[in-house]
Design an enzyme around this catalytic site. Structure first.
Site, mmCIF file in Angstrom:
data_model
loop_
_atom_site.group_PDB
_atom_site.id
_atom_site.type_symbol
_atom_site.label_atom_id
_atom_site.label_comp_id
_atom_site.label_asym_id
_atom_site.label_seq_id
_atom_site.Cartn_x
_atom_site.Cartn_y
_atom_site.Cartn_z
ATOM 1 C CG ASP A 89 -12.353 -13.520 -14.144
ATOM 2 O OD1 ASP A 89 -13.331 -14.262 -14.600
ATOM 3 O OD2 ASP A 89 -11.627 -12.849 -14.845
ATOM 4 C CE LYS A 151 -7.979 -12.192 -14.556
ATOM 5 N NZ LYS A 151 -9.259 -11.502 -14.222
ATOM 6 C CE LYS A 180 -9.423 -12.260 -18.075
ATOM 7 N NZ LYS A 180 -10.730 -11.825 -17.210
#
Length: 220
Positions: A89, A151, A180
């Site tokens: 991430d 995300k 996400k």
């Protein structure tokens, strides 16, 4: 719906101890969460502890500011993968995005994607700091750069996921990328709202409470 498989069980606090990481790992194995999301210093330990389980190891790159150089982010990726990370991430260069230096933002993501090999890359755009147009642009660039997910948040910038942001991001990336939601998802109601809005993954430290239908006071 198997709620657990949507959850990255998360502990990214700077003061996280090994005992707390082990508790996170044990919970992830018990509830069969999709992954544990932890800082890079614990990746090797987690990978060893989870090697015979169905739980992935997720870590963060350029966290939490995104202001590292692309070369630094790429090295972080290589080191994390070597230590056993399955998913990465990363945080975009937020200042470059706000300046309109879009090539720089794209190349930064591309450097991480290239270094990752075939590992999953999620691009954190830090929605709380962006206008809606910047959110759209960041999502478009993430798609162009070959990421797997966009995300919402680090959870460290004073705000987290909102239903509106998840919908906006999903509208931009369509079926090409997944979304996400992370930051501030504290209970089953929050979780379901994010899934209904288009998220296919939720990052939360409240994974156990979500599954049990309880409430958490955590910001992440």
């Amino acid at each position: 719906m198997d709620y657990a498989k949507y959850i990255d069980h998360t502990l990214l606090k700077p003061d996280a101890t090994l005992d707390q990481i082990d508790k996170l790992i044990d919970e992830a194995k018990e509830y069969h969460f999709k992954s544990v999301c932890i800082n890079p210093t614990y990746v090797k330990h987690a990978a060893e502890a989870l090697k015979d389980s169905d739980v992935l190891v997720c870590t963060v790159i350029g966290f939490p500011l995104g202001a590292n150089t692309s070369a630094t982010k790429a090295f972080e990726v290589e080191d994390a993968v070597k230590n056993g990370a399955d998913e990465l991430d990363m945080i975009i260069n937020i200042g470059a995005l706000k300046d309109g230096r879009y090539d720089e933002v794209r190349k930064d993501i591309e450097a991480v994607v290239k270094a990752s090999g075939d590992h999953t890359v999620k691009v954190i755009i830090e929605t709380v700091l962006l206008t809606d147009e910047e959110k759209r642009k960041a999502s478009e660039i993430s798609k162009e750069a070959g990421a797997d997910f966009v995300k919402t948040s680090t959870g460290f910038a004073g705000g987290g996921a909102t239903v509106e942001d998840v919908k906006l991001m999903k509208e931009v990336v369509g079926d090409d990328l997944e979304v996400k939601a992370s930051g501030g998802v504290r209970n089953l109601e929050d979780f379901k709202a994010m899934i209904d809005a288009g998220a296919t993954r939720v990052g939360a430290s409240a994974g156990v409470q979500i599954i049990q239908g309880l409430e958490s006071d955590s910001d992440y």
